[in-house]
Write a protein that holds these residues in place. Structure first.
Motif, PDB file in Angstrom:
ATOM      1  N   ASP A 111       0.878  -1.165   0.000  1.00  0.00           N
ATOM      2  CA  ASP A 111       0.000   0.000   0.000  1.00  0.00           C
ATOM      3  C   ASP A 111       0.910   1.209   0.000  1.00  0.00           C
ATOM      4  OD1 ASP A 111      -2.504  -1.162  -0.008  1.00  0.00           O
ATOM      5  OD2 ASP A 111      -2.589  -1.347   2.165  1.00  0.00           O
ATOM      6  N   ALA A 112       0.928   1.911  -1.107  1.00  0.00           N
ATOM      7  CA  ALA A 112       1.849   3.030  -1.259  1.00  0.00           C
ATOM      8  C   ALA A 112       1.332   4.286  -0.569  1.00  0.00           C
ATOM      9  CB  ALA A 112       2.077   3.328  -2.739  1.00  0.00           C
ATOM     10  N   VAL A 113       2.235   4.962   0.088  1.00  0.00           N
ATOM     11  CA  VAL A 113       1.965   6.317   0.545  1.00  0.00           C
ATOM     12  C   VAL A 113       2.017   7.165  -0.724  1.00  0.00           C
ATOM     13  CG1 VAL A 113       2.840   8.235   1.925  1.00  0.00           C
ATOM     14  CG2 VAL A 113       2.993   5.899   2.805  1.00  0.00           C
ATOM     15  N   LEU A 114       0.942   7.868  -1.041  1.00  0.00           N
ATOM     16  CA  LEU A 114       0.873   8.579  -2.320  1.00  0.00           C
ATOM     17  C   LEU A 114       2.080   9.471  -2.566  1.00  0.00           C
ATOM     18  CD1 LEU A 114      -2.926   9.455  -2.535  1.00  0.00           C
ATOM     19  CD2 LEU A 114      -1.684   7.619  -3.683  1.00  0.00           C
ATOM     20  N   ALA A 115       2.556  10.137  -1.531  1.00  0.00           N
ATOM     21  CA  ALA A 115       3.712  11.033  -1.685  1.00  0.00           C
ATOM     22  C   ALA A 115       4.993  10.272  -2.035  1.00  0.00           C
ATOM     23  CB  ALA A 115       3.918  11.845  -0.404  1.00  0.00           C
ATOM     24  N   GLN A 116       4.996   8.954  -1.840  1.00  0.00           N
ATOM     25  CA  GLN A 116       6.194   8.156  -2.105  1.00  0.00           C
ATOM     26  C   GLN A 116       6.074   7.278  -3.354  1.00  0.00           C
ATOM     27  OE1 GLN A 116       9.107   8.368  -0.537  1.00  0.00           O
ATOM     28  NE2 GLN A 116       8.257  10.007   0.705  1.00  0.00           N
ATOM     29  N   GLU A 117       5.007   7.430  -4.128  1.00  0.00           N
ATOM     30  CA  GLU A 117       4.831   6.560  -5.288  1.00  0.00           C
ATOM     31  C   GLU A 117       6.016   6.605  -6.249  1.00  0.00           C
ATOM     32  OE1 GLU A 117       0.988   7.229  -7.138  1.00  0.00           O
ATOM     33  OE2 GLU A 117       0.188   5.522  -6.034  1.00  0.00           O
ATOM     34  N   GLU A 118       6.591   7.773  -6.464  1.00  0.00           N
ATOM     35  CA  GLU A 118       7.750   7.871  -7.367  1.00  0.00           C
ATOM     36  C   GLU A 118       8.940   7.088  -6.820  1.00  0.00           C
ATOM     37  OE1 GLU A 118       9.929   8.433 -10.644  1.00  0.00           O
ATOM     38  OE2 GLU A 118       7.795   8.821 -10.402  1.00  0.00           O
ATOM     39  N   THR A 119       9.133   7.123  -5.508  1.00  0.00           N
ATOM     40  CA  THR A 119      10.210   6.345  -4.881  1.00  0.00           C
ATOM     41  C   THR A 119       9.994   4.857  -5.132  1.00  0.00           C
ATOM     42  OG1 THR A 119      10.447   8.018  -3.161  1.00  0.00           O
ATOM     43  CG2 THR A 119      11.367   5.847  -2.686  1.00  0.00           C
ATOM     44  N   TYR A 120       8.755   4.384  -4.975  1.00  0.00           N
ATOM     45  CA  TYR A 120       8.464   2.975  -5.221  1.00  0.00           C
ATOM     46  C   TYR A 120       8.694   2.627  -6.693  1.00  0.00           C
ATOM     47  CZ  TYR A 120       6.079   3.461  -0.709  1.00  0.00           C
ATOM     48  OH  TYR A 120       5.776   3.722   0.596  1.00  0.00           O
ATOM     49  N   ARG A 121       8.313   3.530  -7.592  1.00  0.00           N
ATOM     50  CA  ARG A 121       8.526   3.302  -9.023  1.00  0.00           C
ATOM     51  C   ARG A 121      10.003   3.113  -9.328  1.00  0.00           C
ATOM     52  NH1 ARG A 121       3.813   5.525 -10.341  1.00  0.00           N
ATOM     53  NH2 ARG A 121       4.189   7.704  -9.947  1.00  0.00           N
ATOM     54  N   LEU A 122      10.851   3.889  -8.664  1.00  0.00           N
ATOM     55  CA  LEU A 122      12.293   3.799  -8.905  1.00  0.00           C
ATOM     56  C   LEU A 122      12.878   2.453  -8.501  1.00  0.00           C
ATOM     57  CD1 LEU A 122      13.391   7.374  -7.740  1.00  0.00           C
ATOM     58  CD2 LEU A 122      13.241   6.513 -10.098  1.00  0.00           C
ATOM     59  N   THR A 123      12.167   1.713  -7.656  1.00  0.00           N
ATOM     60  CA  THR A 123      12.647   0.382  -7.258  1.00  0.00           C
ATOM     61  C   THR A 123      11.854  -0.725  -7.961  1.00  0.00           C
ATOM     62  OG1 THR A 123      11.255   0.392  -5.263  1.00  0.00           O
ATOM     63  CG2 THR A 123      13.525   1.145  -5.023  1.00  0.00           C
ATOM     64  N   GLY A 124      11.124  -0.368  -9.034  1.00  0.00           N
ATOM     65  CA  GLY A 124      10.482  -1.372  -9.872  1.00  0.00           C
ATOM     66  C   GLY A 124       9.008  -1.602  -9.636  1.00  0.00           C
ATOM     67  N   PHE A 125       8.387  -0.859  -8.743  1.00  0.00           N
ATOM     68  CA  PHE A 125       6.959  -1.043  -8.477  1.00  0.00           C
ATOM     69  C   PHE A 125       6.143  -0.178  -9.428  1.00  0.00           C
ATOM     70  CE2 PHE A 125       8.774  -2.736  -4.695  1.00  0.00           C
ATOM     71  CZ  PHE A 125       7.873  -3.693  -4.262  1.00  0.00           C
ATOM     72  N   GLU A 126       4.962  -0.668  -9.776  1.00  0.00           N
ATOM     73  CA  GLU A 126       4.033   0.068 -10.624  1.00  0.00           C
ATOM     74  C   GLU A 126       2.715   0.223  -9.874  1.00  0.00           C
ATOM     75  OE1 GLU A 126       3.484  -1.950 -14.316  1.00  0.00           O
ATOM     76  OE2 GLU A 126       5.631  -2.233 -14.600  1.00  0.00           O
ATOM     77  N   SER A 127       2.092   1.363 -10.043  1.00  0.00           N
ATOM     78  CA  SER A 127       0.791   1.589  -9.418  1.00  0.00           C
ATOM     79  C   SER A 127      -0.264   0.771 -10.156  1.00  0.00           C
ATOM     80  CB  SER A 127       0.444   3.077  -9.461  1.00  0.00           C
ATOM     81  OG  SER A 127      -0.796   3.303  -8.853  1.00  0.00           O
ATOM     82  N   ASP A 128      -1.047   0.036  -9.408  1.00  0.00           N
ATOM     83  CA  ASP A 128      -2.077  -0.809  -9.996  1.00  0.00           C
ATOM     84  C   ASP A 128      -3.473  -0.236  -9.724  1.00  0.00           C
ATOM     85  OD1 ASP A 128      -2.909  -3.063 -11.440  1.00  0.00           O
ATOM     86  OD2 ASP A 128      -3.153  -4.246  -9.621  1.00  0.00           O
ATOM     87  N   TYR A 129      -3.676   0.265  -8.519  1.00  0.00           N
ATOM     88  CA  TYR A 129      -4.954   0.848  -8.129  1.00  0.00           C
ATOM     89  C   TYR A 129      -4.742   1.651  -6.853  1.00  0.00           C
ATOM     90  CZ  TYR A 129      -4.957  -3.022  -4.824  1.00  0.00           C
ATOM     91  OH  TYR A 129      -4.602  -3.896  -3.841  1.00  0.00           O
ATOM     92  N   HIS A 130      -5.714   2.445  -6.493  1.00  0.00           N
ATOM     93  CA  HIS A 130      -5.677   3.182  -5.237  1.00  0.00           C
ATOM     94  C   HIS A 130      -6.712   2.595  -4.296  1.00  0.00           C
ATOM     95  CE1 HIS A 130      -3.805   6.590  -7.659  1.00  0.00           C
ATOM     96  NE2 HIS A 130      -2.889   6.151  -6.830  1.00  0.00           N
ATOM     97  N   THR A 131      -6.346   2.479  -3.034  1.00  0.00           N
ATOM     98  CA  THR A 131      -7.236   1.929  -2.022  1.00  0.00           C
ATOM     99  C   THR A 131      -7.975   3.060  -1.331  1.00  0.00           C
ATOM    100  OG1 THR A 131      -5.707   0.102  -1.638  1.00  0.00           O
ATOM    101  CG2 THR A 131      -7.312   0.547   0.093  1.00  0.00           C
ATOM    102  N   LEU A 132      -9.270   2.911  -1.196  1.00  0.00           N
ATOM    103  CA  LEU A 132     -10.064   3.856  -0.421  1.00  0.00           C
ATOM    104  C   LEU A 132     -10.339   3.214   0.925  1.00  0.00           C
ATOM    105  CD1 LEU A 132     -12.703   4.966  -3.072  1.00  0.00           C
ATOM    106  CD2 LEU A 132     -10.661   6.203  -2.341  1.00  0.00           C
ATOM    107  N   ARG A 133     -10.132   3.958   1.989  1.00  0.00           N
ATOM    108  CA  ARG A 133     -10.390   3.435   3.327  1.00  0.00           C
ATOM    109  C   ARG A 133     -11.530   4.226   3.957  1.00  0.00           C
ATOM    110  NH1 ARG A 133      -5.704   0.352   5.077  1.00  0.00           N
ATOM    111  NH2 ARG A 133      -4.145   0.561   3.469  1.00  0.00           N
ATOM    112  N   HIS A 134     -12.426   3.499   4.554  1.00  0.00           N
ATOM    113  CA  HIS A 134     -13.561   4.115   5.233  1.00  0.00           C
ATOM    114  C   HIS A 134     -13.553   3.649   6.679  1.00  0.00           C
ATOM    115  CE1 HIS A 134     -15.277   5.375   1.385  1.00  0.00           C
ATOM    116  NE2 HIS A 134     -14.883   4.195   0.931  1.00  0.00           N
ATOM    117  N   GLY A 135     -14.025   4.465   7.560  1.00  0.00           N
ATOM    118  CA  GLY A 135     -14.078   4.085   8.963  1.00  0.00           C
ATOM    119  C   GLY A 135     -15.277   4.705   9.637  1.00  0.00           C
TER     120      GLY A 135
END
Length: 183
Positions: A111-135
């Motif tokens: 589960d990517a922290v949105l502000a860190q998505e580019e960091t994850y991309r640099l290590t080979g991860f790709e965004s697949d979907y965004h999770t919505l959380r409700h409480g």
């Protein structure tokens, strides 16, 4: 506790997470505004007890990560936190690398922290979907609807079967532990 910046003689040591470390990691997550779930840690640890790591600098815990194996083909990274007093010094990346080593050969989710998505991309991860959380808090007394049942031992096979199409591999052990407080 007081933290200091690492100096040139500081050495990062990566070790398995212990119970006290898990409490600290939960506190760090809360300080970041994350809510990993109060009872969730036990289920993740039961799934892969060796998949939790702490980074220490001169004996002080400075970072943490989980790298939980599910079956033979899938793993999930979470709890990737470097304490704010220690950020920007390269003390978290070795922990990230240790997590990837632990999950080597598997498809890995996180589960990517949105502000860190580019960091994850640099290590080979790709965004697949965004999770919505409700409480929220339930104000109903279950079961109100005859189609809803209180989770009990007899319902667990249905819960496990329901989960299978939505997760990359079976995670019966995780779900059984995770649901135990409700059974």
């Amino acid at each position: 506790s007081a933290h200091r910046r690492a100096d040139m003689s500081s050495t990062l040591v990566i070790r398995p997470m212990e119970t006290a470390d898990m409490e600290r990691a939960l506190d760090w997550a809360a300080e970041e505004g994350w809510n990993p779930g109060l009872e969730d840690a036990a289920a993740f640890r039961d799934s892969d007890p060796g998949g939790f790591f702490v980074g220490e600098c001169d004996g002080t815990p400075v970072s943490c990560i989980s790298a939980v194996r599910y079956g033979e083909d899938f793993g999930f990274i979470g709890f990737y936190i470097c304490h704010p007093d220690w950020r920007g010094q390269g003390l978290a990346r070795p922990l990230w690398d240790r997590a990837l080593e632990h999950l080597k050969g598997r498809t890995i989710g996180l589960d990517a922290v949105l502000a860190q998505e580019e960091t994850y991309r640099l290590t080979g991860f790709e965004s697949d979907y965004h999770t919505l959380r409700h409480g929220g808090l339930s104000v109903a007394t279950p079961p109100m609807d005859p189609r809803v049942a209180v989770l009990g031992q007899g319902v667990m096979p249905s819960v496990l079967a329901y989960d299978r199409p939505f997760f990359a591999t079976t995670r019966d052990r995780f779900l059984t532990t995770w649901c135990a407080p409700m059974i």
